[in-house]
Structure formats: structure tokens, C-alpha cells
Design a protein around this motif. Sequence first.
Motif, short mmCIF file in Angstrom:
data_model
loop_
_atom_site.label_atom_id
_atom_site.label_comp_id
_atom_site.label_asym_id
_atom_site.label_seq_id
_atom_site.Cartn_x
_atom_site.Cartn_y
_atom_site.Cartn_z
N MET A 108 -31.04 21.46 11.17
CA MET A 108 -32.05 21.56 10.49
C MET A 108 -33.03 22.03 11.63
O MET A 108 -33.26 23.24 11.34
CB MET A 108 -33.11 20.73 9.88
CG MET A 108 -32.66 20.79 8.00
SD MET A 108 -31.50 21.74 7.21
CE MET A 108 -33.36 22.54 6.81
N ALA A 109 -33.05 21.80 12.46
CA ALA A 109 -33.49 21.95 14.24
C ALA A 109 -32.65 23.16 14.85
O ALA A 109 -32.91 24.27 15.25
CB ALA A 109 -33.49 21.03 14.73
N GLU A 110 -31.25 22.61 14.56
CA GLU A 110 -30.22 24.41 14.73
C GLU A 110 -30.22 25.25 14.14
O GLU A 110 -30.25 26.02 14.75
CB GLU A 110 -28.75 23.31 14.99
CG GLU A 110 -28.35 22.62 16.07
CD GLU A 110 -27.12 22.12 15.50
OE1 GLU A 110 -26.69 21.03 16.69
OE2 GLU A 110 -26.52 21.62 14.67
N GLY A 111 -30.18 24.90 12.91
CA GLY A 111 -30.25 26.22 12.15
C GLY A 111 -32.14 26.71 12.38
O GLY A 111 -31.66 28.16 12.13
N LEU A 112 -33.25 26.28 12.29
CA LEU A 112 -34.21 27.20 12.75
C LEU A 112 -34.32 27.61 13.47
O LEU A 112 -34.89 28.59 13.84
CB LEU A 112 -35.65 25.71 12.73
CG LEU A 112 -37.11 26.86 12.50
CD1 LEU A 112 -37.30 27.18 12.08
CD2 LEU A 112 -38.25 25.43 13.22
N ILE A 113 -34.23 26.91 14.91
CA ILE A 113 -33.67 28.02 16.19
C ILE A 113 -32.82 28.85 16.42
O ILE A 113 -33.60 30.35 16.99
CB ILE A 113 -33.25 26.74 16.98
CG1 ILE A 113 -33.80 25.58 17.67
CG2 ILE A 113 -32.66 27.01 18.99
CD1 ILE A 113 -33.44 24.54 18.91
N VAL A 121 -37.75 18.24 6.72
CA VAL A 121 -38.14 18.10 7.44
C VAL A 121 -38.02 19.70 8.37
O VAL A 121 -38.16 20.47 9.69
CB VAL A 121 -36.38 18.14 8.19
CG1 VAL A 121 -36.61 17.78 9.75
CG2 VAL A 121 -36.59 16.46 8.19
N TYR A 122 -37.43 20.43 7.77
CA TYR A 122 -37.80 22.17 8.43
C TYR A 122 -39.16 22.17 8.18
O TYR A 122 -39.86 23.31 9.13
CB TYR A 122 -36.39 23.29 7.31
CG TYR A 122 -35.99 24.16 7.85
CD1 TYR A 122 -35.50 25.37 8.08
CD2 TYR A 122 -37.54 25.22 7.31
CE1 TYR A 122 -35.03 25.78 8.97
CE2 TYR A 122 -37.62 26.69 8.06
CZ TYR A 122 -36.25 27.20 8.45
OH TYR A 122 -35.71 28.26 8.80
N GLN A 123 -40.15 22.06 7.41
CA GLN A 123 -41.32 22.93 6.69
C GLN A 123 -41.80 22.47 8.29
O GLN A 123 -43.17 22.77 8.79
CB GLN A 123 -41.69 22.46 5.64
CG GLN A 123 -41.30 22.44 3.92
CD GLN A 123 -42.41 21.92 2.91
OE1 GLN A 123 -42.16 20.98 2.60
NE2 GLN A 123 -43.13 23.09 2.94
N ALA A 124 -41.65 20.99 8.19
CA ALA A 124 -42.59 19.81 9.11
C ALA A 124 -42.33 20.36 11.08
O ALA A 124 -43.30 21.26 12.01
CB ALA A 124 -42.33 18.58 9.74
N LEU A 125 -41.16 21.25 10.94
CA LEU A 125 -40.54 21.03 12.28
C LEU A 125 -41.02 22.81 12.66
O LEU A 125 -41.78 23.22 14.18
CB LEU A 125 -39.50 21.40 12.29
CG LEU A 125 -38.28 21.86 13.63
CD1 LEU A 125 -38.76 20.69 14.95
CD2 LEU A 125 -36.66 21.32 13.50
N ALA A 126 -41.32 23.90 11.59
CA ALA A 126 -41.39 25.15 11.47
C ALA A 126 -42.82 25.40 11.73
O ALA A 126 -43.33 25.78 13.00
CB ALA A 126 -40.68 25.96 10.59
N SER A 127 -43.82 24.36 11.00
CA SER A 127 -45.62 24.45 11.39
C SER A 127 -45.53 23.58 12.56
O SER A 127 -46.56 24.18 13.61
CB SER A 127 -45.42 23.40 10.37
OG SER A 127 -45.49 24.06 9.27
#
Length: 407
Positions: free
Chosen positions: A129-134, A99-105
Motif C-alpha cells: 500500500m505504501a508503494e502504491g501510494l508513493i 493502512v492507505y487512509q492512515a498513511l495518506a493522512s
Amino acid sequence: MTASAQTASAQTDFAHTKQLFHLPEGVIYLDGNSLGPLPLAAPIKMQTTMRDEWGEMLITGWNKAGWMAQPTRVGDRIARLIGAEDGHVVIGDTLSIKVYQALASALELNPDRKVILSDSGNFPTDLYMAEGLIKSLGQGHELRIVAPEEVEDAITEEVAVTLITEVDYRTGRLHDMKALTEKAHAVGALTIWDLAHSAGALPVDLAGVNADFAVGCTYKYLNGGPGAPAFIYVAPRHADKVEPALSGWLGHDAPFEFERSYRPGPGIERMRVGTPPVLALSALESALDIWDMTTMQAIREKSQALTALFIEEVETRCPMLTLASPRDAAKRGSQVSFRFPDGYAAMQALIARGVIGDFRAPDIMRFGFTPLYIDEGDVTRAAAILEEVMTTRAWDAPEYKARSRVT
């Protein structure tokens, strides 16, 4: 696609596939949507991998046994189950990582937009995972969460990417992947589809709907075993453009050149991160052999019949339960959920009587139906046992109300 997969007829012999799983005596297993049962071939396959490959080949197994190619080889086998192009699915790591990979890309491909759109029925790990990436990006992105039925209207020109689980893990509600993907693309947004409750449960056509990214796990309907690795799909038009946020050694273009700086590998190879989990992948391969005996259309037709039968039986026998899943089989995945205020205790009483489902807070009793090993007799027997639990109030006992760590 293997020859056996190409010739699998729509009339699958599900009585035969049922014999290919270890199902404990006296148990009706309706929780394959959470953890699939053990394929009988898996221990044999793992023993062979451990003894003949790891044992005899030692480190040379990476070349001689083809371990290094496993993530893409197995990815291609999963690709046929989710309507993906060959060479665009790779497997390894966990679903959260994928999920992290796809969202970051996706965010990097759409840099002028800041909104990640998801829905309140999405599985929490996707949102976490979205919250952490943000937070780590620190660029002012927003995670916007709406009700599932409001997603289409919420896809506006502010949205960078949609992050949607196709089948709601609680209720089984099914999103319209084609319509939502078309709407996203019409306004310039990208799409990520979480197939955790779709892969192996219903036909998916990633290439046909023009999806951008997809992720999913293999320990549910695909029967890969507890903790089995996850997969990621990247559409061909993006595969050589994405810059992986997790630039692992095995995603490098030439890992054994041991360069000090990262160069992404070609296409889907760049989405590899850690060392392939060879033993887990071997177990998964034995499960996928069973999938070569059927088609996703055959699976879907049978699962719709089983879920419809279960709803009819339960509503006749247990009027105190309220259907939480869509009544229309075309609008739900391969699970049925009922609401009951004391759902946790009722599920524990049911499990004690040999019918295994699970519970999802706050009040959902959840049942999964996999035609590979569940038949009409299992459905009617399970409903009868559920009736006994409910009408006698067997659930209203202290031992069934103590919460375990896993529900």
C-alpha cells in the motif's frame, strides 16, 4: 465500556469462555492468530439481524436497527481493547484500505518530509500500500525498509511517518511501541501502528503512548469471521485536521444532503468510506460480547504462560525444530514460531492429525495461542502430536508437499 467489562476480574474463567466457541471435535486450534474460531452466539446474532432487522425492517433498519451507527459503536468496543479514547475508532472496509487512509493522512500532516520508514518484518500488504501510494502521489516519497532491530536508530529527521506492525507476523517479535513513538515524536515524525497481531492478543495503550494512527483487523484474535472489517484509530489532536484521501460518501459531513463536493465529517467519522457491512459487524459484536468477560491483562498473563509451556514442550520433544520467536515472553506476541526446512509439509501432516497451525515462507511453522479457547491440556497434546510427526518423519510424504493456495 459496558458494565460487564468494567467488572471483569483479572482472574477470568477461561474454562467458561472456551465453551462459548464452536471447536470441531478432535481439533486443537492454534491458528486463531490468522482466523479466529466461530463464537457460538454469532449464527444466532446473524439470524436475528437477517430475519428481524433486514427481513422485517427492510431499508428502515438503517434507522430503526441503528445500522448507520454500527461502525463507531463497534469502534468504541474495540477502543477499550487497544487503549484508545472513545469516539476515535471507526470500523469498516479492509485493513489495506485503512493502512492507505492512515498513511495518506500522515503524509499530508507532514508535507515537508518524504521518507516512510518500515521494517523487513512488516506484513507485505502494508508495504504494498505504501508503494502504491508513493506511485500515485508522484511527489518523490521513499519507502525506507530496515531490519526490525534497526528501526529506532533509523528514525531520523528525514522521516515523515513510521509504518510499523507491532507484532511481527512471522516470528511474533514485539516492537516497543512506547519507545519508538517517543523517538518518532522527538524528531518530528508521526506514527502508524498496525495492530493486526496485537488487538485481542496483548494490552495496547494507544492513548498512553501518544500514538498518532493505528489500524487493525478483526478476523484474527477478535474472532469476527473471515473477511471481517478492519478498524482505524486517529488521535484526538489529528481527528479534525486530517483530509481523507479516500473521500467516501459516508465520510461526508452530511451524506444525505447529497452535495456535489466533499466536506469531511467531524472527527473519526471522516475516516468512513463505504457502506457498513452490517452482517459482518453483527457477527463481530457477538464475539466482542465474550471480550467483555475478561481483561487484556488477564489475556496477556495466560497467553504468556501458554506460549512458554509450548516452547518448553516442543524443544524437549522436537530438537530438530529451531525457535524463531523471542524466548523472552515479554518480547513476543501471542504466537510461537519454529523453523524447519520442510516446515510446510510438517504443518500439513500436523493438520491432518487435528492440530491446526499455519506456515509462513520460507520455513516458519506458526502457532497462535488464545486463552479464550486454548488451555494447558491443548498445548501438551499438540506438542505430543508434533513430536510424533517429526520423529516418525510423517511429514515426508508426497501428499503433504503439494502446496495449496493458502498456506
